[in-house]
Design an enzyme around this catalytic site. Structure first.
Site, PDB file in Angstrom:
ATOM      1  N   HIS A  95       0.957  -1.376   0.200  1.00 53.24           N
ATOM      2  CA  HIS A  95      -0.035  -0.195  -0.225  1.00 53.24           C
ATOM      3  C   HIS A  95       0.868   1.099  -0.057  1.00 53.24           C
ATOM      4  O   HIS A  95       1.788   1.302   0.743  1.00 53.24           O
ATOM      5  CB  HIS A  95      -0.932   0.026   1.134  1.00 53.24           C
ATOM      6  N   HIS A  97       0.797   5.681  -0.973  1.00 52.21           N
ATOM      7  CA  HIS A  97      -0.150   6.985  -1.507  1.00 52.21           C
ATOM      8  C   HIS A  97       0.808   7.564  -2.866  1.00 52.21           C
ATOM      9  O   HIS A  97       0.933   8.660  -2.772  1.00 52.21           O
ATOM     10  CB  HIS A  97      -0.296   7.997  -0.529  1.00 52.21           C
ATOM     11  N   ASP A 120       0.181  -5.783 -20.646  1.00 54.85           N
ATOM     12  CA  ASP A 120       1.128  -6.635 -20.347  1.00 54.85           C
ATOM     13  C   ASP A 120       1.142  -6.913 -18.815  1.00 54.85           C
ATOM     14  O   ASP A 120       0.884  -8.329 -18.417  1.00 54.85           O
ATOM     15  CB  ASP A 120       2.602  -6.207 -20.621  1.00 54.85           C
ATOM     16  N   HIS A 160      -8.236   7.827  -1.435  1.00 52.99           N
ATOM     17  CA  HIS A 160      -7.215   7.131  -0.628  1.00 52.99           C
ATOM     18  C   HIS A 160      -5.822   6.850  -1.541  1.00 52.99           C
ATOM     19  O   HIS A 160      -5.075   7.530  -1.303  1.00 52.99           O
ATOM     20  CB  HIS A 160      -7.707   5.938   0.112  1.00 52.99           C
ATOM     21  N   TYR A 214       6.798 -14.067 -22.232  1.00 52.18           N
ATOM     22  CA  TYR A 214       8.087 -13.426 -22.023  1.00 52.18           C
ATOM     23  C   TYR A 214       8.940 -13.800 -20.782  1.00 52.18           C
ATOM     24  O   TYR A 214       8.464 -14.115 -19.488  1.00 52.18           O
ATOM     25  CB  TYR A 214       7.270 -11.839 -21.724  1.00 52.18           C
TER      26      TYR A 214
HETATM   27 ZN   LIG Z   1      -3.205   4.766   3.211  1.00 56.88          ZN
END
Ligand SMILES: [Zn+2]
Length: 222
Positions: A95, A97, A120, A160, A214
């Protein structure tokens, strides 16, 4: 100390978040599932990236509760844990930002699959997930409900930012890096005119080639 190798790998993978400009201060995290256990290894809460070491990583259970570590787990641990509980094929979650992907999240728009590199890597549009507040399983549920049954390994949680998943923690980090790169490129393109999604048949061909041929590996890089 439990799982020293996984701790070292997860600590090390955070360097990519810095290297590719995905994070500022402490706002981003990588986790890995501990194979064969109902446990995960994740970044500690509030520790800056230059202080991350294998020892400072924390081990949590799949309810997000601390099992071993000197710090609390990242405040996003519940979301990571929810993904591991509900998506057994996922072994890594990231995660951030990162700015361009988060800009699309702020608008609440899917990123259309408009360039070959995106076909791809994602084989799909990068979808928007629901708006969800931290502090319950709403974020985790939003990630799983949005990504289940889709090719995309990235979801932009509305207003978010991106969460990415992978068959390994490294694959989830790659997805986060590629998601940001694509979000930037398609933002630039859109300043010059409307985006054109690739035809689905071409997306399917590109995705199949990249994932299966690939790099000479059976499962591509995922
Ligand atoms: Zn966050």
């Amino acid at each position: 100390m439990m799982f020293p190798e996984i701790r070292a790998e997860v600590a090390d993978l955070h360097k990519h978040l810095i290297q590719w400009g995905l994070v500022v201060w402490t706002a981003g995290n990588v986790s890995a599932r501990v194979p064969g256990e109902d446990l995960l290894v994740i970044k500690p809460s509030g520790v800056t990236y230059d202080q991350l070491t294998a020892e400072s990583m924390v081990v949590a259970d799949l309810d997000g509760k601390l099992v071993e570590g000197d710090h609390n787990p990242s405040s996003d641990t519940e979301a990571h844990a929810y993904v591991y509980r509900h998506m057994p094929e996922v072994n890594g979650v990231v995660h951030t930002h990162s700015p361009y992907a988060t800009a699309w999240a702020a608008l609440g728009e899917d990123i259309p699959c408009a360039i070959t590199a995106m076909a791809d890597e994602f084989g799909d549009d990068i979808p928007i997930g629901p708006f969800a507040l931290i502090g319950s399983d709403a974020i985790g549920r939003g990630i799983v409900e949005t990504l289940a049954g889709r090719r995309s390994t990235a979801v932009l949680m509305a207003q978010h930012g991106p969460f990415t998943i992978g068959k390994s923690a490294k694959a989830a980090v790659k997805s986060a890096v590629m998601c940001e790169d694509i979000a930037r490129t398609l933002h630039l393109a859109r300043q010059m005119g409307p985006l054109k999604r690739l035809p689905q048949t071409d997306i399917d061909k590109l995705y199949d080639r990249y994932q299966n041929v690939y790099g000479q590996t059976k499962q591509g890089s995922r």
